[in-house]
Design a protein around this motif. Structure first.
Motif, PDB file in Angstrom:
ATOM      1  N   CYS A   8      -3.504  97.217  -8.531  1.00  0.00           N
ATOM      2  CA  CYS A   8      -4.272  96.399  -9.446  1.00  0.00           C
ATOM      3  C   CYS A   8      -4.455  94.999  -8.860  1.00  0.00           C
ATOM      4  CB  CYS A   8      -3.551  96.314 -10.788  1.00  0.00           C
ATOM      5  SG  CYS A   8      -4.409  95.258 -11.968  1.00  0.00           S
ATOM      6  N   GLU A  10      -5.306  92.513 -10.591  1.00  0.00           N
ATOM      7  CA  GLU A  10      -4.971  91.558 -11.636  1.00  0.00           C
ATOM      8  C   GLU A  10      -3.473  91.258 -11.673  1.00  0.00           C
ATOM      9  OE1 GLU A  10      -6.729  89.784 -13.778  1.00  0.00           O
ATOM     10  OE2 GLU A  10      -8.578  90.413 -12.807  1.00  0.00           O
ATOM     11  N   CYS A  11      -2.691  92.321 -11.746  1.00  0.00           N
ATOM     12  CA  CYS A  11      -1.249  92.134 -11.894  1.00  0.00           C
ATOM     13  C   CYS A  11      -0.475  92.623 -10.668  1.00  0.00           C
ATOM     14  CB  CYS A  11      -0.750  92.833 -13.155  1.00  0.00           C
ATOM     15  SG  CYS A  11      -0.851  94.636 -13.073  1.00  0.00           S
ATOM     16  N   HIS A  13       0.106  95.624  -9.845  1.00  0.00           N
ATOM     17  CA  HIS A  13       0.822  96.861 -10.107  1.00  0.00           C
ATOM     18  C   HIS A  13       0.276  97.976  -9.232  1.00  0.00           C
ATOM     19  CE1 HIS A  13       3.071  99.861 -12.295  1.00  0.00           C
ATOM     20  NE2 HIS A  13       1.982 100.559 -12.505  1.00  0.00           N
ATOM     21  N   CYS A  29      -5.929 100.089 -14.405  1.00  0.00           N
ATOM     22  CA  CYS A  29      -4.516  99.822 -14.242  1.00  0.00           C
ATOM     23  C   CYS A  29      -3.756 100.241 -15.495  1.00  0.00           C
ATOM     24  CB  CYS A  29      -4.307  98.338 -13.964  1.00  0.00           C
ATOM     25  SG  CYS A  29      -2.570  97.878 -13.885  1.00  0.00           S
ATOM     26  N   ALA A  31      -0.887  99.363 -16.272  1.00  0.00           N
ATOM     27  CA  ALA A  31       0.003  98.295 -16.702  1.00  0.00           C
ATOM     28  C   ALA A  31      -0.727  97.271 -17.564  1.00  0.00           C
ATOM     29  CB  ALA A  31       0.622  97.620 -15.485  1.00  0.00           C
ATOM     30  N   CYS A  32      -1.885  96.842 -17.108  1.00  0.00           N
ATOM     31  CA  CYS A  32      -2.597  95.796 -17.838  1.00  0.00           C
ATOM     32  C   CYS A  32      -3.935  96.281 -18.376  1.00  0.00           C
ATOM     33  CB  CYS A  32      -2.783  94.563 -16.950  1.00  0.00           C
ATOM     34  SG  CYS A  32      -3.907  94.841 -15.569  1.00  0.00           S
TER      35      CYS A  32
END
Ligand SMILES: [Zn+2]
Length: 67
Positions: A8, A10-11, A13, A29, A31-32
């Motif tokens: 990801c 963004e994060c 992950h 993702c 996760a987010c």
């Protein structure tokens, strides 16, 4: 089933899922929930001293610490 590794943007992950090639653009993702993921190609095993290759994978102990 062929699996694909993603990371990801963004994060940070990293996750592995199995998905059809036509569906890879829809991967999000877990996760987010963001869709800004990039595929990781694990088919790179060449380590010829030189650099500037197509390998973008961290060797060992990367700096990315995705919590
Ligand atoms: Zn994420």
């Amino acid at each position: 089933m062929p699996t694909y590794d993603f990371r990801c943007s963004e994060c940070g992950h990293k996750f592995t899922i199995f998905v059809a090639i036509s569906e890879k653009d829809k991967v999000k993702c877990p996760a987010c929930g963001q869709g800004k993921v990039e595929q990781l190609f694990t088919g790179c095993s060449v380590r010829t001293g030189g650099g500037g290759g197509g390998c973008d994978l961290p060797a060992t102990g990367g700096g990315f610490g995705g919590g």
